[in-house]
Design an enzyme around this catalytic site. Sequence first.
Site, mmCIF file in Angstrom:
data_model
loop_
_atom_site.group_PDB
_atom_site.id
_atom_site.type_symbol
_atom_site.label_atom_id
_atom_site.label_comp_id
_atom_site.label_asym_id
_atom_site.label_seq_id
_atom_site.Cartn_x
_atom_site.Cartn_y
_atom_site.Cartn_z
ATOM 1 C CD GLU A 186 -3.056 0.922 2.224
ATOM 2 O OE1 GLU A 186 -3.725 1.917 2.552
ATOM 3 O OE2 GLU A 186 -3.263 -0.215 2.675
ATOM 4 C CD GLU A 318 -7.367 6.200 6.250
ATOM 5 O OE1 GLU A 318 -7.253 7.183 5.505
ATOM 6 O OE2 GLU A 318 -6.503 5.291 6.332
ATOM 7 N NE ARG A 363 -7.957 13.810 7.161
ATOM 8 C CZ ARG A 363 -7.708 13.043 6.105
ATOM 9 N NH1 ARG A 363 -8.495 13.098 5.059
ATOM 10 N NH2 ARG A 363 -6.681 12.236 6.098
ATOM 11 C CE LYS A 387 -0.439 9.332 8.342
ATOM 12 N NZ LYS A 387 -1.349 9.296 7.166
ATOM 13 C CG ASP A 392 -2.712 11.194 4.597
ATOM 14 O OD1 ASP A 392 -1.731 10.636 5.100
ATOM 15 O OD2 ASP A 392 -3.466 10.633 3.786
ATOM 16 C CD GLU A 420 -0.515 8.270 0.680
ATOM 17 O OE1 GLU A 420 -1.757 8.252 0.661
ATOM 18 O OE2 GLU A 420 0.158 8.055 1.712
#
Length: 704
Positions: A186, A318, A363, A387, A392, A420
Amino acid sequence: MKNQRTMLTSLILVILCSPMVWAEDGYDLWMSYHRLDPSPLTTGTHQSLSSILIQGQSDTLDIVRDELQRGIQGLLEIEPSFVTTLPPGRGIIIGTPANSGVINQLNLTPSLSHLGPDGFIIRTMKNRDHLLVITANQDIGLLYGTFHLLRLIQTGHPLVDLNIISKPRIQYRLLNHWDNPDGSVERGYAGQSLWQWDQLPQTLDPRYRDYARANASLGINGTVVNNVNADPSILSSETITKLKALAQVFRPYGIKLYVSIRFSSPLKPGSGRRGGIGNLDTADPLDPAVRQWWKDKADEIYTAIPDFGGFLVKANSEGMPGPQDYDRNHAEGANMLAEALAPHGGIVMWRAFVYDADVDPDRAKRAYKEFVPLDGTFKSNVFVQSKNGPIDFQPREPIQPLFGSMPQTPLMLELQITQEYLGHSTHLVYLAPMWKECLDFDTYAQGQGSSVAQVIDGSLHDYAMTGIAGVANTGSDRNWCGHLFAQANWYAFGRLAWDHQLSSETIANEWIRMTLSCDNRVVNSIRDMMMGSWEACINYMTPLGLHHIMQEGFHYGPQPSFANAPRRDWTSIYYHRADSNGIGFDRSPTGSNAASQYFSPWRERLCQIETCPEKYLLWFHHVPWDHRLQSGQTLWQELCSHYNAGVDYVQSMRQTWSTLSNDIDPKLFRHVQDKLNTQERDAQTWRDTCLDYFQTFSQRSIPD
């Protein structure tokens, strides 16, 4: 005489670093040890490299011996002799005070007293010009010191008057792999998983050892081998046997094995993410049967893997199950696991990547609101792993306000090495400057001089344990990372995890010299490309604080108009909020007031358009199109300028690289050239797509 000797050695090393041409495919990373010019090797300090005394016996010391053999022979064409007695005043001696009487005679023990298990000393002994000592408290420190010595040789550092005392600033230095049981990765862009689960434990791919060797060369001492969206089968007895085989490969390199676990693992097997591998009807962390299940599972793991590191947990995020499914909080869930691991010395890394929409409409505020009230309630062997930013892994984010706000809970910083949101393994984006911006950010948690680095290394809040994690960018591609220059990000993460005070330029110089060339012209050209690549990526993707306008799911190309998502806070328009008046997310007191989660004076600076740093402007403010920025341009003009600057920089990187065709291995040169050609087209697509879309709101012309 001393100055003459230093000049001679420096001259020798300049000659040694003259460019050579070799066949290369990227597999050997920064440890290829390509042959350097051997002609001057009969002179100077290189006499110290021909005889090596290693005192003690262990699998780790066998690796030390093999690495010195490979490195010295490959780099210098010296065939080192491993001896039981050194020639007078000449050679390398390697050992700990516990296994070397010679080291004890040199009286280096006092200098080792504060270096811990991983630190090392490299010293050339006075009045013994060709005697070099590597010592440490444990064998793993000797291995780290050996890799550092070889790094010095590779990068042209004179081997005279050495007095290097080094220890890691952070205790736990981990890679997090997002690898799945089916071999997929992933957010991985370099092929399939390194781990061939169907062949373990009977067959051990040689890449496992090479992977461990690469990490040890950087001081990385832990690896989480599976995805945070964990499959419960990772804890099955069959898989534990496979994990044991991997752990045995990693152990001599000082690397502990960890796994991501699914919180619902004690449940009976079921469908979707709620199922487990147990026989229980609940995973309530306060249920005695659940707590016993985890204790029994920990006992089983440690029986097979005595040095097992612990668990990484993604919970209530999630769709992953967690303690909130049972009206329990994050601390209650983490503490249950911590109690199971504590007798064995294991740790829990509980991720703070949560964004329950019921917590707050914004968020960016949710992790802070969920975790700060729990400060001081976690067990002592629990990290909260966060993080770097509050959303994100965006190309640029302000710092996650949790850092500095949980003084009683060790915070582990999670960085993403795999790109990502930064062009995957197609775009050349050197991430050390990004991470340095995070590490050097002053939170003001205890007044000026309260950097994120001081939070995570424990010096600000006196944490009992400290940690940093990087989401790995490795895969089955021959060159490990898909893009040659993505290797530099793996390298940079390891170096910063060991010493966050290193500069991005220093790390880039090392990687280039160890991987591509020691020629100063080539090094300078490539370093300059790398150093501006992150800012360029921000410019052609998300300038001035824009964020999360990538394609949903794939996260590669631009999709600023995306609105059809299952949840409102997954859409691009939720974040950029472009309209006829302006663009940006108002997080000032007139909006969501996310700025209030930061310490003063950041709180006040971020709340005002006039004082908010422009790199965060559209993160914290909805700004009118005609608002004047520091450059004198309107916001619309500045936005266009940034997008164009990003494209221009990629064009300049491609042009610079084209001048190096005679200096770089042909295969590697073509590989990078092809990537840069694609990156330039992508950058143009990003610019044109975003500006065309935003123009529908600004109603202003796009400059030529």
